[in-house]
Design an enzyme around this catalytic site. Structure first.
Site, PDB file in Angstrom:
ATOM      1  CG  ASP A  52     -12.378  24.536 -30.427  1.00  0.00           C
ATOM      2  OD1 ASP A  52     -11.553  25.027 -29.633  1.00  0.00           O
ATOM      3  OD2 ASP A  52     -12.046  23.903 -31.461  1.00  0.00           O
ATOM      4  CE1 TYR A  57      -9.698  23.209 -36.933  1.00  0.00           C
ATOM      5  CE2 TYR A  57     -11.526  24.020 -35.629  1.00  0.00           C
ATOM      6  CZ  TYR A  57     -10.386  23.262 -35.740  1.00  0.00           C
ATOM      7  OH  TYR A  57      -9.945  22.551 -34.652  1.00  0.00           O
ATOM      8  CE  LYS A  86      -8.543  24.726 -31.485  1.00  0.00           C
ATOM      9  NZ  LYS A  86      -9.630  24.571 -32.483  1.00  0.00           N
ATOM     10  CG  HIS A 119      -4.551  24.853 -34.391  1.00  0.00           C
ATOM     11  ND1 HIS A 119      -5.522  25.239 -35.273  1.00  0.00           N
ATOM     12  CD2 HIS A 119      -4.797  23.540 -34.169  1.00  0.00           C
ATOM     13  CE1 HIS A 119      -6.320  24.223 -35.550  1.00  0.00           C
ATOM     14  NE2 HIS A 119      -5.896  23.174 -34.900  1.00  0.00           N
TER      15      HIS A 119
END
Ligand code: NAP
Length: 312
Positions: A52, A57, A86, A119
């Site tokens: 994931d 990030y 995402k 997200h």
């Protein structure tokens, strides 16, 4: 239905013939780039096949690098792993969706995605600044785009064969319902915080009824201490069954029919978190009866990511 006889191999079907998602997922929300690489490789080596990721990030390159190296070293085929990323809040405008998707894919060194998620349902001011704020530090939201506008652009990615399945993250049942009703391609996965202190039973029941995979993040309570890992019920079960507290929590999540994301950062913890087996029914029921309620991540209410250092 997942096959819970061997929890490591448990897979949940994705609707519309989009294949299956491994119930045990490795989450890549790791601020340190070097740790991202080693932890991802360790997870692959331990047996994790579901990864994931997220553009937010800011480590998709490191994840991609680790996956490429791990795949080559272990003789794994691309189709043997399941990769999600995402769309971030500042890319909700429909014209920004495909470019954001392609940029993520490029960083991940992949030519298709298994799953692409919105997200959060909160649109931020469009642009390359992921955390747009006014002079008082307040988030700049974007009132010029609806969640359904963004979803339509996500549907086009599936139409064009760029990703197999699409879904939503950090969404409440109230927000999911109208989107679900209007969607041409129904969400295949919903990713939310969930653990014994936040079972999200109503959302889980809705997902089960409509064939949506419920994907739980923070199944260990994000490792917060004191927290779930030290809960007396969990600790007693771990001793009784001869497993660790983390293994008890992860097994509980899979046995209640969810997929999960966990983020072990060492090889030993990756093996520990992958090697889980079913809990006896009485242990499962005891965990389900825990009454403490706690949400650890407020992202579902604001779109502001918790667990991520403000500027990295
Ligand atoms: N959609 C969203 O908004 C959202 C939000 C948050 C997370 N996520 C996703 O969900 C993933 C998992 O979330 P999470 O990090 O909260 O998961 P988690 O597995 O509940 O918590 C991870 C923490 O638990 C500790 N830990 C891991 N294995 C352990 C073990 N066997 N024994 C004791 N402690 C252990 C680790 O601490 P150490 O640091 O000490 O190793 C780690 O920091 C993320 O990586 C991300 O992919 C999504």
């Amino acid at each position: 239905m997942s096959e819970i006889s061997g929890l490591q191999m448990a897979r949940l079907p994705l609707h519309h013939g989009c294949g299956q998602i491994p119930a045990l997922g490795f989450g890549t929300l790791i601020p340190d780039p070097a740790v991202t690489v080693t932890a991802t490789r360790d997870a692959l080596e331990a047996g994790f096949r579901h990864f994931d990721c997220a553009e937010r990030y800011r480590n998709e390159r490191e994840v991609g690098e680790a996956l490429q190296a791990g795949i080559a070293a272990q003789g794994i085929e691309r189709q043997d792993i399941f990769v999600t990323t995402k769309l971030w809040n500042s890319n909700h405008r429909p014209e920004r969706v495909a470019p954001a998707f392609e940029a993520s894919l490029d960083r991940l060194k992949l030519n298709y995605l298994d799953l692409y998620l919105i997200h959060t349902p909160f649109a931020f001011q469009p642009g390359d600044e992921q955390d747009p704020r006014d002079q008082n530090g307040n988030v700049l939201y974007d009132g010029g785009v609806t969640l359904l506008d963004t979803w339509r652009a996500m549907e086009s990615l599936v139409d064009r064969g760029r990703c197999r399945a699409i879904g939503l993250s950090d969404i409440t049942l109230n927000k999911l319902l109208p989107l679900y009703e209007s969607a041409r391609i129904k969400p295949a996965v919903v990713q939310v915080e969930s653990h014994p202190y936040l079972p999200e039973t109503e959302l889980l029941e809705f997902c089960k009824k409509h064939g949506i995979v419920f994907l739980a993040f923070a199944p260990l309570g994000h490792g917060t201490r004191p927290g779930l890992l030290e809960n007396p019920v969990i600790s007693a079960i771990a001793v009784r069954v001869g497993i660790t507290q983390a293994q008890a929590l992860l097994a509980w999540a899979v046995q209640r029919g969810t997929a999960l994301l966990t983020t072990p950062k060492t090889a030993a913890r990756a093996r520990e978190n992958f090697e889980i087996s079913p809990l006896p029914q009485d242990a499962f029921d005891e965990i389900s009866r825990i009454q403490t309620r706690q949400r650890l991540n407020d992202v579902v209410n604001t779109g502001n990511p918790g667990f991520i250092p403000p500027k990295n």
